[in-house]
Design a protein around this motif. Sequence first.
Motif, PDB file in Angstrom:
ATOM      1  N   UNK A 324      29.910  60.010  83.997  1.00  0.00           N
ATOM      2  CA  UNK A 324      29.271  61.229  83.501  1.00  0.00           C
ATOM      3  C   UNK A 324      30.289  62.110  82.785  1.00  0.00           C
ATOM      4  N   UNK A 325      29.818  62.813  81.774  1.00  0.00           N
ATOM      5  CA  UNK A 325      30.697  63.704  81.033  1.00  0.00           C
ATOM      6  C   UNK A 325      29.869  64.817  80.399  1.00  0.00           C
ATOM      7  N   UNK A 326      30.562  65.733  79.777  1.00  0.00           N
ATOM      8  CA  UNK A 326      29.927  66.820  79.026  1.00  0.00           C
ATOM      9  C   UNK A 326      30.424  66.722  77.590  1.00  0.00           C
ATOM     10  N   UNK A 327      29.494  66.622  76.639  1.00  0.00           N
ATOM     11  CA  UNK A 327      29.873  66.476  75.237  1.00  0.00           C
ATOM     12  C   UNK A 327      30.514  67.766  74.723  1.00  0.00           C
ATOM     13  N   UNK A 328      31.277  67.649  73.659  1.00  0.00           N
ATOM     14  CA  UNK A 328      31.971  68.796  73.068  1.00  0.00           C
ATOM     15  C   UNK A 328      31.221  69.299  71.837  1.00  0.00           C
ATOM     16  N   UNK A 329      30.903  70.601  71.832  1.00  0.00           N
ATOM     17  CA  UNK A 329      30.196  71.181  70.691  1.00  0.00           C
ATOM     18  C   UNK A 329      31.099  71.305  69.474  1.00  0.00           C
ATOM     19  N   UNK A 330      32.333  71.735  69.686  1.00  0.00           N
ATOM     20  CA  UNK A 330      33.303  71.869  68.592  1.00  0.00           C
ATOM     21  C   UNK A 330      34.697  71.885  69.181  1.00  0.00           C
ATOM     22  N   UNK A 331      35.645  71.498  68.348  1.00  0.00           N
ATOM     23  CA  UNK A 331      37.041  71.431  68.787  1.00  0.00           C
ATOM     24  C   UNK A 331      37.868  72.536  68.133  1.00  0.00           C
ATOM     25  N   UNK A 332      38.905  72.905  68.845  1.00  0.00           N
ATOM     26  CA  UNK A 332      39.984  73.704  68.278  1.00  0.00           C
ATOM     27  C   UNK A 332      41.283  72.981  68.583  1.00  0.00           C
ATOM     28  N   UNK A 333      42.227  73.080  67.666  1.00  0.00           N
ATOM     29  CA  UNK A 333      43.492  72.377  67.825  1.00  0.00           C
ATOM     30  C   UNK A 333      44.642  73.357  67.653  1.00  0.00           C
ATOM     31  N   UNK A 334      45.437  73.491  68.714  1.00  0.00           N
ATOM     32  CA  UNK A 334      46.633  74.333  68.664  1.00  0.00           C
ATOM     33  C   UNK A 334      47.749  73.529  68.012  1.00  0.00           C
ATOM     34  N   UNK A 335      47.969  73.744  66.714  1.00  0.00           N
ATOM     35  CA  UNK A 335      48.934  72.926  65.981  1.00  0.00           C
ATOM     36  C   UNK A 335      50.364  73.159  66.432  1.00  0.00           C
ATOM     37  N   UNK A 336      50.667  74.350  66.869  1.00  0.00           N
ATOM     38  CA  UNK A 336      52.054  74.661  67.202  1.00  0.00           C
ATOM     39  C   UNK A 336      52.424  74.216  68.617  1.00  0.00           C
ATOM     40  N   UNK A 337      51.497  74.374  69.544  1.00  0.00           N
ATOM     41  CA  UNK A 337      51.799  74.001  70.914  1.00  0.00           C
ATOM     42  C   UNK A 337      52.721  74.994  71.576  1.00  0.00           C
ATOM     43  N   UNK A 338      52.923  74.794  72.864  1.00  0.00           N
ATOM     44  CA  UNK A 338      53.770  75.693  73.647  1.00  0.00           C
ATOM     45  C   UNK A 338      55.226  75.267  73.557  1.00  0.00           C
ATOM     46  N   UNK A 339      56.038  76.124  72.988  1.00  0.00           N
ATOM     47  CA  UNK A 339      57.466  75.820  72.943  1.00  0.00           C
ATOM     48  C   UNK A 339      57.875  74.983  71.748  1.00  0.00           C
ATOM     49  N   UNK A 340      56.933  74.655  70.857  1.00  0.00           N
ATOM     50  CA  UNK A 340      57.243  73.920  69.629  1.00  0.00           C
ATOM     51  C   UNK A 340      57.926  72.585  69.918  1.00  0.00           C
ATOM     52  N   UNK A 341      57.696  72.003  71.088  1.00  0.00           N
ATOM     53  CA  UNK A 341      58.335  70.740  71.416  1.00  0.00           C
ATOM     54  C   UNK A 341      57.548  69.590  70.804  1.00  0.00           C
ATOM     55  N   UNK A 342      58.274  68.575  70.369  1.00  0.00           N
ATOM     56  CA  UNK A 342      57.623  67.391  69.831  1.00  0.00           C
ATOM     57  C   UNK A 342      57.691  66.279  70.871  1.00  0.00           C
ATOM     58  N   UNK A 343      56.547  65.712  71.176  1.00  0.00           N
ATOM     59  CA  UNK A 343      56.483  64.604  72.120  1.00  0.00           C
ATOM     60  C   UNK A 343      55.950  63.387  71.375  1.00  0.00           C
ATOM     61  N   UNK A 344      56.718  62.325  71.400  1.00  0.00           N
ATOM     62  CA  UNK A 344      56.321  61.121  70.675  1.00  0.00           C
ATOM     63  C   UNK A 344      55.096  60.481  71.322  1.00  0.00           C
ATOM     64  N   UNK A 345      54.306  59.772  70.497  1.00  0.00           N
ATOM     65  CA  UNK A 345      53.166  59.035  71.028  1.00  0.00           C
ATOM     66  C   UNK A 345      53.660  57.846  71.849  1.00  0.00           C
ATOM     67  N   UNK A 346      52.898  57.523  72.889  1.00  0.00           N
ATOM     68  CA  UNK A 346      53.164  56.325  73.694  1.00  0.00           C
ATOM     69  C   UNK A 346      52.057  55.321  73.361  1.00  0.00           C
ATOM     70  N   UNK A 347      52.448  54.167  72.857  1.00  0.00           N
ATOM     71  CA  UNK A 347      51.457  53.186  72.422  1.00  0.00           C
ATOM     72  C   UNK A 347      51.205  52.155  73.519  1.00  0.00           C
ATOM     73  N   UNK A 348      49.935  51.858  73.729  1.00  0.00           N
ATOM     74  CA  UNK A 348      49.530  50.910  74.767  1.00  0.00           C
ATOM     75  C   UNK A 348      48.595  49.879  74.152  1.00  0.00           C
ATOM     76  N   UNK A 349      48.802  48.625  74.531  1.00  0.00           N
ATOM     77  CA  UNK A 349      47.898  47.543  74.120  1.00  0.00           C
ATOM     78  C   UNK A 349      47.415  46.811  75.359  1.00  0.00           C
ATOM     79  N   UNK A 350      46.111  46.584  75.440  1.00  0.00           N
ATOM     80  CA  UNK A 350      45.514  45.802  76.528  1.00  0.00           C
ATOM     81  C   UNK A 350      44.694  44.683  75.897  1.00  0.00           C
ATOM     82  N   UNK A 351      45.011  43.455  76.264  1.00  0.00           N
ATOM     83  CA  UNK A 351      44.311  42.275  75.734  1.00  0.00           C
ATOM     84  C   UNK A 351      43.197  41.954  76.712  1.00  0.00           C
ATOM     85  N   UNK A 352      41.974  42.379  76.392  1.00  0.00           N
ATOM     86  CA  UNK A 352      40.873  42.300  77.350  1.00  0.00           C
ATOM     87  C   UNK A 352      40.190  40.945  77.405  1.00  0.00           C
TER      88      UNK A 352
END
Length: 372
Positions: A324-352
């Motif tokens: 169960x979930x609740x759908x999102x009516x609209x999004x907002x995106x904080x482009x700057x973030x807290x502390x202006x820190x950059x966190x790299x993406x972590x990539x995951x692959x699952x072979x199902x």
Amino acid sequence: MRDHWSNCITHFDERVDVFVKEHFSDPKTRCLLIAGAGFDPRARRVAEKLAAAMGPRLHALFLREERGDPAANLTTEADTNEQELLSLVPNGVVQQIQIFAEDGAPVAGQRLSDTLARFEWPEELTDVVLDMSALSLGIAFPAARFCLEHCERDDNLNFHLMIASNPELDARILGEPSPQVINVRGFAGINVEYASKPVARIWLPHLAHGSAAKLQKIRASHNDVYKICPLLPFPARNPRRADELLTEFLTQLTDEWDFDSRDLIYVSERNPLDSYRTISTLKERYDRTVDGIFEPQIILSPLGSKVMAAGAMMAAIEHNLLVQYVETLRYDFDHMGNGHEHHADMTVHVWLHGPIYASYKQQEPAPEPEAV
């Protein structure tokens, strides 16, 4: 039963790049990528990897989620991502998915299923990749189920999940919740409405930054939950993330949810199989515990990390659990973030799914020790 799922082939970060080069560089491979084409900065990560390895052998179906009144800057960023994705994959098409009907009802799952059913799948495919990085829960879960069932009809067709995960970025994407709590399409679980025994429900909400309003709506829709077992990310890139979430949800946990601190569940923020195995084990033990007395029901609300959500999705498919979930009516995106820190993406692959598991033999359970 998908016996190989407990030991699915997975790759992380640099090993994903190695896998993509080794597997998809084979000129015999022809791949369909299904991915989001919204404003999310991760929308292009997986497409870039696959396009570099496959060139014209890569086909794509990009799904653009449309919500009534999006912020203008996010629309511009989605347009940019869409054009970049089509440049990366010339054999790609974009399909818009209206998340809400004209009367405001959430219809994402139905529209997604209709889109996939109408889609002309390329011929001689060897692989299907679902990139969950920039897809919402209401689209990603039904898409995964549809693609899995499609691929399982062909023993020679591979099905992969790929995710560019970034929990810090997820925390900067804020959503306005819709009023309704709904079941994810294809994840309605076992019908317990006419159960002969009393139903004993356990709710497993994934605690995530900014999701308190949505989880509160889901909790309010169930006045007969036997136990609440919140899932928290640990181990996590930020070792204090679980503590921060407990602080953020302190009011709900202590004053509103009738929660027992012994029922916290910790799963890896990095490995979806940890979430899958943990929920599967809980389901199996709970069924044995209440067998003959109660009708067990486990409800999942995986609103947090997409990696943890992927594991929950696998468990929900394997054990037919209600999501169960609740759908999102609209999004907002904080482009700057807290502390202006950059966190790299972590990539995951699952072979199902795929022929690589053809020789997988189900292990016989170990015999019970004889009583002394």
